[in-house]
Scaffold this motif. Sequence first.
Motif, PDB file in Angstrom:
ATOM      1  N   ASN A 150       6.509  -3.983   8.015  1.00 17.87           N
ATOM      2  CA  ASN A 150       7.423  -2.829   8.134  1.00 17.87           C
ATOM      3  C   ASN A 150       6.995  -1.887   9.268  1.00 17.87           C
ATOM      4  OD1 ASN A 150       9.596  -1.263   7.352  1.00 17.87           O
ATOM      5  ND2 ASN A 150       8.357  -0.014   5.950  1.00 17.87           N
ATOM      6  N   LYS A 151       7.849  -0.956   9.529  1.00 19.29           N
ATOM      7  CA  LYS A 151       7.652   0.090  10.543  1.00 19.29           C
ATOM      8  C   LYS A 151       7.491  -0.523  11.941  1.00 19.29           C
ATOM      9  CE  LYS A 151       5.620   3.283   7.198  1.00 19.29           C
ATOM     10  NZ  LYS A 151       4.813   4.441   6.931  1.00 19.29           N
ATOM     11  N   LEU A 172      13.171   1.955   7.718  1.00 23.74           N
ATOM     12  CA  LEU A 172      13.791   3.231   8.060  1.00 23.74           C
ATOM     13  C   LEU A 172      15.077   3.020   8.856  1.00 23.74           C
ATOM     14  CD1 LEU A 172      13.086   6.269   7.751  1.00 23.74           C
ATOM     15  CD2 LEU A 172      12.229   6.171  10.087  1.00 23.74           C
ATOM     16  N   HIS A 200       0.833  -1.203   0.000  1.00 26.29           N
ATOM     17  CA  HIS A 200       0.000   0.000   0.000  1.00 26.29           C
ATOM     18  C   HIS A 200       0.876   1.265   0.000  1.00 26.29           C
ATOM     19  CE1 HIS A 200      -3.776   2.030   0.502  1.00 26.29           C
ATOM     20  NE2 HIS A 200      -3.270   2.762   1.475  1.00 26.29           N
ATOM     21  N   VAL A 201       0.291   2.337  -0.466  1.00 30.39           N
ATOM     22  CA  VAL A 201       0.967   3.640  -0.495  1.00 30.39           C
ATOM     23  C   VAL A 201       1.488   3.976   0.903  1.00 30.39           C
ATOM     24  CG1 VAL A 201       0.602   6.108  -0.930  1.00 30.39           C
ATOM     25  CG2 VAL A 201      -0.645   4.421  -2.253  1.00 30.39           C
ATOM     26  N   ASP A 202       2.717   4.449   0.940  1.00 35.13           N
ATOM     27  CA  ASP A 202       3.339   4.926   2.187  1.00 35.13           C
ATOM     28  C   ASP A 202       3.662   3.831   3.198  1.00 35.13           C
ATOM     29  OD1 ASP A 202       3.607   7.481   1.472  1.00 35.13           O
ATOM     30  OD2 ASP A 202       1.930   8.290   2.630  1.00 35.13           O
ATOM     31  N   HIS A 203       3.554   2.587   2.783  1.00 34.15           N
ATOM     32  CA  HIS A 203       3.894   1.535   3.744  1.00 34.15           C
ATOM     33  C   HIS A 203       5.397   1.268   3.797  1.00 34.15           C
ATOM     34  CE1 HIS A 203      -0.234  -0.424   4.770  1.00 34.15           C
ATOM     35  NE2 HIS A 203      -0.200   0.876   4.954  1.00 34.15           N
ATOM     36  N   THR A 231       9.539   2.275  -1.033  1.00 31.28           N
ATOM     37  CA  THR A 231      10.712   3.002  -1.532  1.00 31.28           C
ATOM     38  C   THR A 231      11.824   3.010  -0.492  1.00 31.28           C
ATOM     39  OG1 THR A 231       9.174   4.371  -2.735  1.00 31.28           O
ATOM     40  CG2 THR A 231      11.419   5.168  -2.622  1.00 31.28           C
ATOM     41  N   THR A 232      11.438   3.193   0.762  1.00 28.52           N
ATOM     42  CA  THR A 232      12.450   3.222   1.828  1.00 28.52           C
ATOM     43  C   THR A 232      13.154   1.870   1.904  1.00 28.52           C
ATOM     44  OG1 THR A 232      10.927   4.679   2.997  1.00 28.52           O
ATOM     45  CG2 THR A 232      12.800   3.878   4.244  1.00 28.52           C
ATOM     46  N   GLY A 238       6.515  13.336  -4.387  1.00 27.06           N
ATOM     47  CA  GLY A 238       5.934  12.077  -3.921  1.00 27.06           C
ATOM     48  C   GLY A 238       5.822  11.004  -4.986  1.00 27.06           C
ATOM     49  N   SER A 251      12.202  -2.909   9.951  1.00 21.37           N
ATOM     50  CA  SER A 251      12.036  -1.450   9.939  1.00 21.37           C
ATOM     51  C   SER A 251      12.925  -0.965   8.797  1.00 21.37           C
ATOM     52  CB  SER A 251      12.484  -0.835  11.260  1.00 21.37           C
ATOM     53  OG  SER A 251      12.655   0.560  11.057  1.00 21.37           O
ATOM     54  N   ASP A 284       9.508  -0.448  14.143  1.00 21.90           N
ATOM     55  CA  ASP A 284      10.128   0.439  15.144  1.00 21.90           C
ATOM     56  C   ASP A 284       9.100   1.361  15.784  1.00 21.90           C
ATOM     57  OD1 ASP A 284      10.716   3.328  13.384  1.00 21.90           O
ATOM     58  OD2 ASP A 284      10.177   1.505  12.350  1.00 21.90           O
ATOM     59  N   LYS A 285       7.944   1.479  15.202  1.00 21.75           N
ATOM     60  CA  LYS A 285       6.950   2.446  15.712  1.00 21.75           C
ATOM     61  C   LYS A 285       6.277   1.907  16.970  1.00 21.75           C
ATOM     62  CE  LYS A 285       5.283   5.517  12.385  1.00 21.75           C
ATOM     63  NZ  LYS A 285       4.169   5.922  11.560  1.00 21.75           N
TER      64      LYS A 285
HETATM   65  N1  GTP Z   1       8.934   4.802  11.375  1.00 14.84           N
HETATM   66  C1  GTP Z   1       9.113   4.283  10.184  1.00 14.84           C
HETATM   67  N2  GTP Z   1       8.807   4.996   9.102  1.00 14.84           N
HETATM   68  C2  GTP Z   1       8.997   4.443   7.880  1.00 14.84           C
HETATM   69  C3  GTP Z   1       9.504   3.144   7.718  1.00 14.84           C
HETATM   70  N3  GTP Z   1       9.559   2.876   6.397  1.00 14.84           N
HETATM   71  C4  GTP Z   1       9.117   3.969   5.759  1.00 14.84           C
HETATM   72  N4  GTP Z   1       8.772   4.916   6.653  1.00 14.84           N
HETATM   73  C5  GTP Z   1       8.240   6.251   6.351  1.00 14.84           C
HETATM   74  O1  GTP Z   1       6.994   6.123   5.741  1.00 14.84           O
HETATM   75  C6  GTP Z   1       6.827   7.117   4.751  1.00 14.84           C
HETATM   76  C7  GTP Z   1       6.517   6.465   3.425  1.00 14.84           C
HETATM   77  O2  GTP Z   1       7.604   5.692   3.002  1.00 14.84           O
HETATM   78  P1  GTP Z   1       7.885   5.343   1.472  1.00 14.84           P
HETATM   79  O3  GTP Z   1       9.065   4.473   1.427  1.00 14.84           O
HETATM   80  O4  GTP Z   1       7.903   6.579   0.632  1.00 14.84           O
HETATM   81  O5  GTP Z   1       6.567   4.547   1.143  1.00 14.84           O
HETATM   82  P2  GTP Z   1       6.108   3.929  -0.259  1.00 14.84           P
HETATM   83  O6  GTP Z   1       5.337   2.723   0.072  1.00 14.84           O
HETATM   84  O7  GTP Z   1       7.274   3.789  -1.147  1.00 14.84           O
HETATM   85  O8  GTP Z   1       5.146   5.068  -0.767  1.00 14.84           O
HETATM   86  P3  GTP Z   1       4.679   5.357  -2.291  1.00 14.84           P
HETATM   87  O9  GTP Z   1       5.925   5.474  -3.130  1.00 14.84           O
HETATM   88  O10 GTP Z   1       3.934   6.658  -2.159  1.00 14.84           O
HETATM   89  O11 GTP Z   1       3.800   4.211  -2.651  1.00 14.84           O
HETATM   90  C8  GTP Z   1       8.138   7.910   4.737  1.00 14.84           C
HETATM   91  O12 GTP Z   1       7.961   9.035   5.530  1.00 14.84           O
HETATM   92  C9  GTP Z   1       9.133   6.969   5.372  1.00 14.84           C
HETATM   93  O13 GTP Z   1      10.166   7.660   6.035  1.00 14.84           O
HETATM   94  C10 GTP Z   1       9.823   2.414   8.891  1.00 14.84           C
HETATM   95  O14 GTP Z   1      10.283   1.276   8.871  1.00 14.84           O
HETATM   96  N5  GTP Z   1       9.604   3.034  10.080  1.00 14.84           N
END
Ligand code: GTP
Length: 726
Positions: free
Chosen positions: A287-288, A325, A187-190, A193-194, A211, A323, A290-291
């Motif tokens: 993912n995430k 990040l 999903h978006v923002d999950h 990319t990170t 974005g 995580s 660490d939150k």
């Molecule tokens: N706390 C935390 N934040 C994360 C983690 N991974 C990604 N983020 C944050 O989540 C947000 C979205 O991350 P992206 O990697 O851009 O997500 P995406 O799924 O590629 O998003 P789209 O390209 O829009 O589909 C960013 O602000 C990241 O810093 C993680 O493991 N932990």
Amino acid sequence: MNQKLLKLENLIQFHTVCRQLHSLGQRRMLAQWRHGFSSYPVWTTQLYARPWQTDMLIGTGLSQCRLLVTKKEKKSWKFQLPATKSKKEVEVWIGITVEELARAMKKDIDCVYEALLNTAIDIDSLEADSRLDEVWIKEVIKKSGMKLKWSKLKQDKVKENKDAIRRPPADPALLTPRSPVVTIMGHVDHGKTTLLDKLRKTQVAAMEAGGITQHIGAFLVSLPSGEKITFLDTPGHAAFSAMRARGAQVTDIVVLVVAADDGVMKQTVESIQHAKDAQVPIVLAINKCDKPDADPEKVKKELLAYDVVCEDYGGDVQAVHVSALMGDNLMALAEATIALAEMLELKADPTGPVEGTVIESFTDKGRGPVTTAIIQRGTLRKGSILVAGKSWAKVRAMFDEHGKTISEAYPSMPVGIIGWRDLPSAGDEILEVESEPRAREVIDWRKFEQELEKNKDDLKIIEEKRKEHQEAHQKAREQYGTLNWKERSFKKYLERKEQRPLKAKKKAEGDSNVLPIIIKGDVDGSVEAILNIMDTYDASHECELELVHFGVGDISENDVNFAETFDGIIYGFNVNASNVIQQSAARKRVKIKLHKIIYRLIEDLQEELSSRLPCLVEEQPIGEASILATFSVTEGKKKIPVAGCRVQKGQLERQKKFKLIRNGHVIWKGSLTSLKHHKDDVSVIKTGMDCGLSLDEEKVEFKVGDEIVCYEEKEILAKTSWDPGF
Ligand SMILES: Nc1nc2c(ncn2[C@@H]2O[C@H](COP(=O)(O)OP(=O)(O)OP(=O)(O)O)[C@@H](O)[C@H]2O)c(=O)[nH]1
């Protein structure tokens, strides 16, 4: 009898004109001529043969007239009914064009148009290169008094298939293990990319503009154990399904990213569906973690509803808590991926001609067309001759994801390839062929096949148009069915009179309320970005925006053909249109708009949309006067109200429009019937002068204190209400 001769004369005149008209414009005149004559019984009879035979008297008259015409025709136009003995044979083929048919008949092209007059086909839409349906080919030949012969040559001329195809499956003895090719979805923002970013240790996420995920193709991750994983740098299921839609299946494993604080969302479910459809197994990256509000167990439970059963729940999906990040547990994720790959026993044959798939393609200023590809079979080397889509390459150089030149690329390896003649598209199959002539032969064949397809489509369009016309024609017949020709002519005259202005407007509106467009960009990312912006389009009520085609690469003949068919505009971002293409577009009256900045392209699109909106009418004041006295004058038996005014601003012009305002409300709009200064009729009254005026609406009563405004209407260009948000 005299009348009949007159009709005959008209007919002769008509045919003479027919023979003199050559160009398309002239052909239109020809059609108008036909209309002009349609009120004459000779022609209306041909158009509407049956229903009017109810009118016996006229019917008899008509049949005599037809007889007369036919007899005369036999004498004067031998070319129409030439032979009773041996008719001239015309060799034709399915899909013959108007021009080719005329040539085959050894006649002028207008003879073909002439033969098609008064049929259901719309001759205005027939160009010299329009292909004719079987029924019309027969009609033309029949009307020309010739004999049809289907051409064996053209019919049987089935070109030998020269395409290049993948080889049959390799001998198992030749297979060697290969690394898995992985796509990250979620999903978006999950955090896709990170995660990719961390895996690749570059800063793609930090450089993301607006974005939108930028991507360059694919990259390789090496584990300490020496194992390798190829990650496709195209996060998101849109890219995955776009590749699949083109028949390309390069992914072995999907890493499904689900944010532990958010859980299963819409695109998580879509990603699962895509993986299932493609029969690609999943490794779950929660993912995430660490939150503080991360709840990995909740994610696993939610996934049960979508048949993704993790190992803890007795299933076979490995779940790794990560995580992206912080970079936590990424090695465990890579190991889980490798473990799954081992189970899949991924193998390939590294020998023989190369097979692969284009992942990305773009034009590099210095290097020309470049593709990133995943090799799937064989070993790619410098100098190999490749074909992909309708392009071929003699590999000039290869590079890896760090831009480093490499000399060989094995199965599962992502590799940048330089040396393409044109730009292939993402998803195109890459095949190695033995020589340059063979590559050209393959490309020629593919272009020929495409042309065949296009012809089929053209024929379909012609057939649809023909049907439409037939239906309209049928309706028209029903409408006039019970009328005799005089009644019919009169009715048609009235209708034409009524409809002429209406029709033109209707057409203008119809034409302008849809904007078909074709988008071409240098890489998938830019096309995706433009399409994303277009998704925000919300002004369909003003003008429909119709995306008829999009893709990566320079503007091609195919794009121009698309645009011509749909009467659309081509927008190119960071791409070129060669001189040949520009000339072809100019010939076909297709607009090509090339841009290097996305927002300029969108601005241009907005302007184009605005230009298709009807103009707004704005009132521009010319002068204002206040009413100081009211009285009436007697004209015959009528009493006409007159206002005594003083011009306060500008001037009053007798011929312009006026409105009467009382207490801020407009109570009348129209023209003046008189404007006088003292006793003289005047056309203009300037500021400070007094005048008397009367309106074209006698029932309106003036009151002292009312205002009279003189104005004119100006058309101003409307602007689209679509705001893409930048
Ligand atoms: N706390 C935390 N934040 C994360 C983690 N991974 C990604 N983020 C944050 O989540 C947000 C979205 O991350 P992206 O990697 O851009 O997500 P995406 O799924 O590629 O998003 P789209 O390209 O829009 O589909 C960013 O602000 C990241 O810093 C993680 O493991 N932990």
